[in-house]
Design a protein around this motif. Structure first.
Motif, mmCIF file in Angstrom:
data_model
loop_
_atom_site.group_PDB
_atom_site.id
_atom_site.type_symbol
_atom_site.label_atom_id
_atom_site.label_comp_id
_atom_site.label_asym_id
_atom_site.label_seq_id
_atom_site.Cartn_x
_atom_site.Cartn_y
_atom_site.Cartn_z
ATOM 1 N N PRO A 31 45.127 95.638 54.869
ATOM 2 C CA PRO A 31 43.841 94.947 55.748
ATOM 3 C C PRO A 31 43.219 93.927 55.519
ATOM 4 O O PRO A 31 41.996 94.304 54.488
ATOM 5 N N ALA A 34 39.577 92.500 56.428
ATOM 6 C CA ALA A 34 38.517 94.210 56.059
ATOM 7 C C ALA A 34 38.152 94.500 54.912
ATOM 8 O O ALA A 34 36.875 94.215 54.371
ATOM 9 N N GLU A 128 39.392 101.573 57.173
ATOM 10 C CA GLU A 128 38.953 100.565 58.079
ATOM 11 C C GLU A 128 38.827 101.225 59.708
ATOM 12 O O GLU A 128 39.489 102.635 59.731
ATOM 13 N N CYS A 129 37.840 100.774 60.302
ATOM 14 C CA CYS A 129 37.576 101.820 61.265
ATOM 15 C C CYS A 129 37.511 100.805 63.076
ATOM 16 O O CYS A 129 37.152 99.765 62.413
ATOM 17 N N ILE A 139 41.609 100.365 52.556
ATOM 18 C CA ILE A 139 41.248 99.493 52.441
ATOM 19 C C ILE A 139 41.621 99.719 50.676
ATOM 20 O O ILE A 139 40.705 99.791 49.974
#
Length: 163
Positions: A31, A34, A128-129, A139
């Protein structure tokens, strides 16, 4: 999202190597967007070494007799200026201390055991969402990218003209 679209986003955000960040996310499912956004947001909160007006703002907003939380910074700055320390040197000290703190927090997130060696007591991660709050990928390794995301590009090294 494909690497080309991601690279355009990283480029727009000011990443120093947008293609590498994008490729890593697209091909390795890391990610990176992010990670980059978290670190960019953190760096946005670190004192700039080019903008020194915050020093005068701190002094102006904290009375000399104040005992409020964080007032010690204004008192210390006043003493440093009275002792002949330049605003540039004050800003450099503060910026470097803040960057080191950012690294330490990011490292602590990666290694909860670094908190007094209590690895068995707690574990955590930044995740992360989506917009609905559904959790996604962890992350990890933020500390590994603190220096490379320094907006000056110097990785917290002194300016060439600094003594």
């Amino acid at each position: 999202m494909d690497a080309k679209k991601l690279a355009a986003i990283f480029r727009q955000l000011g990443a120093s190597d947008p293609d590498s960040w994008a490729s890593s996310e697209a091909n390795e499912n890391i990610p990176q967007l992010a990670r980059y956004m978290f670190l960019k947001g953190a760096w946005d909160r670190i004192a700039s070494d080019d903008e020194l007006s915050w020093i005068d703002n701190v002094i102006a907003n904290v009375p000399p007799e104040s005992n409020d939380p964080y007032a010690g910074a204004a008192h210390s700055i006043r003493r440093m200026i009275a002792a002949g320390v330049s605003r540039t040197d004050i800003a450099t000290l503060v910026r470097n201390s803040q960057a080191e703190f950012l690294f330490d927090i990011c490292y602590m997130m990666a290694d909860p055991g670094s908190v007094s060696g209590n690895a068995d007591l707690v574990n955590w991660t930044l995740v992360e969402c989506d917009a609905a709050g559904n959790l996604g990928r962890s992350i990890n390794g933020l500390h590994e990218s603190v220096l490379e995301t320094d907006p000056t590009g110097r990785e917290v090294r002194p300016k060439k003209d600094a003594g």
